[in-house]
Design an enzyme around this catalytic site. Structure first.
Site, short mmCIF file in Angstrom:
data_model
loop_
_atom_site.label_atom_id
_atom_site.label_comp_id
_atom_site.label_asym_id
_atom_site.label_seq_id
_atom_site.Cartn_x
_atom_site.Cartn_y
_atom_site.Cartn_z
N ASP A 1 -19.00 12.42 -8.71
CA ASP A 1 -18.52 12.04 -7.38
C ASP A 1 -19.67 12.09 -6.38
O ASP A 1 -20.62 12.85 -6.55
CB ASP A 1 -17.40 13.00 -6.93
N ARG B 1 -15.25 9.87 -0.23
CA ARG B 1 -13.86 9.92 0.25
C ARG B 1 -13.72 10.88 1.42
O ARG B 1 -12.97 10.61 2.37
CB ARG B 1 -12.93 10.33 -0.91
N ASP C 1 -23.88 8.58 -6.98
CA ASP C 1 -23.14 7.34 -6.72
C ASP C 1 -23.23 6.43 -7.95
O ASP C 1 -24.32 6.20 -8.49
CB ASP C 1 -23.77 6.64 -5.51
N ARG D 1 -10.19 2.67 -2.64
CA ARG D 1 -8.87 2.32 -3.17
C ARG D 1 -7.85 1.90 -2.11
O ARG D 1 -6.67 1.73 -2.41
CB ARG D 1 -8.30 3.51 -3.94
N THR E 1 -4.78 -1.82 -10.77
CA THR E 1 -3.67 -1.74 -9.82
C THR E 1 -2.65 -2.83 -10.12
O THR E 1 -3.01 -3.96 -10.48
CB THR E 1 -4.16 -1.88 -8.37
N SER F 1 -5.32 -8.39 -0.94
CA SER F 1 -6.32 -7.85 -0.01
C SER F 1 -7.68 -7.94 -0.67
O SER F 1 -7.79 -8.20 -1.88
CB SER F 1 -6.00 -6.40 0.34
N TYR G 1 -9.50 -5.43 -1.27
CA TYR G 1 -9.49 -4.35 -2.26
C TYR G 1 -8.90 -4.84 -3.57
O TYR G 1 -9.49 -4.65 -4.64
CB TYR G 1 -8.68 -3.15 -1.73
N HIS G 2 -7.72 -5.46 -3.52
CA HIS G 2 -7.08 -5.94 -4.74
C HIS G 2 -7.93 -7.01 -5.42
O HIS G 2 -7.98 -7.10 -6.65
CB HIS G 2 -5.68 -6.47 -4.43
N LYS H 1 -10.48 -5.43 -7.60
CA LYS H 1 -9.92 -4.98 -8.88
C LYS H 1 -9.80 -6.15 -9.86
O LYS H 1 -10.00 -5.98 -11.08
CB LYS H 1 -8.54 -4.35 -8.65
N ASN I 1 4.40 9.41 1.01
CA ASN I 1 3.76 10.53 1.71
C ASN I 1 3.85 10.35 3.22
O ASN I 1 4.10 11.30 3.96
CB ASN I 1 2.29 10.64 1.30
N VAL J 1 -0.09 -9.63 5.21
CA VAL J 1 0.37 -10.97 4.84
C VAL J 1 1.02 -10.84 3.48
O VAL J 1 0.35 -10.80 2.44
CB VAL J 1 -0.80 -11.97 4.81
N GLU J 2 2.35 -10.75 3.47
CA GLU J 2 3.09 -10.50 2.24
C GLU J 2 4.53 -10.95 2.43
O GLU J 2 5.02 -11.06 3.56
CB GLU J 2 3.07 -9.02 1.87
#
Length: 403
Positions: free
Chosen positions: A31, A35, A74, A100, A144, A179, A181-182, A185, A240, A327-328
């Site tokens: 790590d 984060r 890293d 993430r 994901t 997104s 991010y997605h 992936k 959460n 946007v979904e």
């Protein structure tokens, strides 16, 4: 088994590292603590107080007699990654070391570029390191379910058999990421699939749903081992966030109609799924895809569940619908297959009122740490630049001042 957990200081990584260590595996955490830096950048903090990694590992060893090694660096630094691979010689690498958060990737150009470079380059480095130093090492990559989007057909596990112009083939399931991010992936999945084919790497892509919960048997041993509980609008997952909002009498923020449906799973099932993948490795040259979730809910269903359980514990829980910053589709068909891990022995922890009650009680216990100004969405997918204010922003209200 020697297992390296990349991103082992984070939410899923920390729980996984402790679980695997407790099961008798030799574990190393890799790590760079970025984060924790994002918390400072965003003016946010995890609801639960997190000790430094060195302290966490010392407490774990004192309580269990089991040592977890740590490599600080890293994964986008190939020399560092190479050193870790040659010194630890992992038989499996669990790869959580990515940015993430979909909202984080959509803040502006800078955050989008960082997300894609960090995630794609880090994974490419790992693929090269496996090929160069440990060619038989099994890559267990956290993907994901968001790679698939919300198609109007059933979602298969990674692949789909199609017939076109009278011919049949099995092809990767179509990707509709929502997104940057997605998208990163998806790029990862393509790169992994290619290197499995070209180099004979063995890899399992765990397309994970939304994870909830903070406690596992291991993190419950001591408060110094407690896991993250993110509730803010950038990194906080929806359940959460709802539990934190209920704890401080803040309306549950449902985006749009609330019909957005996703796969969900308990953090205890995340760690078990990872172990199952490690103990049942893919074949050389195989790119295997498992859909990693246990139940499907839409956002409004979760809000209503939290409302019911919260009221039973004496809280005043209200639901508020906000304009959707993403946007979904706010209502859609969603039916995703997820049988592979069940066949390999996963026994799911399903969401229950008792678990929700425990989550709400954790939020109540630490509610003096809640900053209610972090609940409102500040990142709009439609804008190329969003202003994210850090500490000292106007309207910043800690729950402690109102209770």
């Amino acid at each position: 088994m020697n297992i390296a957990v990349l991103g082992g200081d984070g939410y899923c990584g920390w729980a996984t590292a402790l679980y695997l260590s407790n099961k008798g595996h030799s574990v190393a955490i890799v790590d760079n603590f970025v984060r924790r830096q994002w918390d400072h950048e965003l003016g946010a903090q995890t609801l639960t107080p997190i000790a430094p990694l060195a302290e966490r590992l010392a407490v774990w060893q004192e309580l269990t007699g089991k040592k977890i090694e740590s490599f600080v660096g890293d994964v986008t630094d190939y020399e560092f990654l190479s050193t870790m691979m040659t010194e630890f010689e992992p038989e499996a690498v669990v790869h959580f070391a990515e940015q993430r958060s979909a909202p984080y990737s959509m803040i502006d150009r800078k955050h989008a570029v960082f997300t894609q470079v960090n995630n794609v380059v880090g994974t490419l480095n790992l693929l090269y390191a496996i090929r160069e130093f440990m060619p038989d090492c099994h890559l267990v990559k956290l993907g994901t379910m968001g790679e698939y989007g919300t198609p109007n057909i059933d979602i298969e596990e990674g692949y789909i058999e199609i017939t076109h112009n009278g011919r049949k083939d099995v092809l990767p399931f179509p990707k509709q990421p929502g997104s940057f991010y997605h998208l990163s992936k998806v790029h990862d999945s393509h790169n992994i699939a290619f290197t499995c084919k070209a180099w004979g790497i063995r890899a399992t892509d765990l397309n994970q749903g939304v994870v909830y919960g903070t406690m596992t048997d291991e993190t419950a041993l001591d408060e110094a081992l407690i896991n993250r509980f993110d509730y803010d609008e950038v990194f906080g997952t929806v359940l959460n966030r709802f539990c934190a909002q209920a704890a401080v009498d803040y309306p549950l923020t449902v985006y749009g109609k609330g019909g957005q449906t996703r796969g969900f799973l308990d953090i205890r099932d995340t760690v078990r799924c990872v172990e199952i993948a490690c103990l049942n490795p893919a074949n050389r040259g195989e790119f295997r895809v498992f859909n990693q979730f246990t139940e499907q809910f839409n956002v409004l269903q979760l809000a209503e569940l939290v409302q019911t359980v919260g009221k039973e514990t004496g809280l005043k829980v209200r639901i508020e619908h906000l304009p959707d910053p993403r946007v979904e589709a706010e209502e859609h068909y969603y039916n995703a297959k997820h049988s592979s891990l069940l066949k390999l022995g996963l026994q799911p922890h399903l969401l229950s009122e008792s678990l929700l009650d425990s989550l709400i009680h954790i939020a109540v216990r630490y509610r003096d740490r809640i900053d209610m100004s972090l609940f409102q969405p500040q990142v709009n997918w439609r804008h190329p630049r969003n202003e994210r204010h850090s500490e000292g922003r106007p309207g910043r209200v800690l729950a402690k001042s109102t209770l």
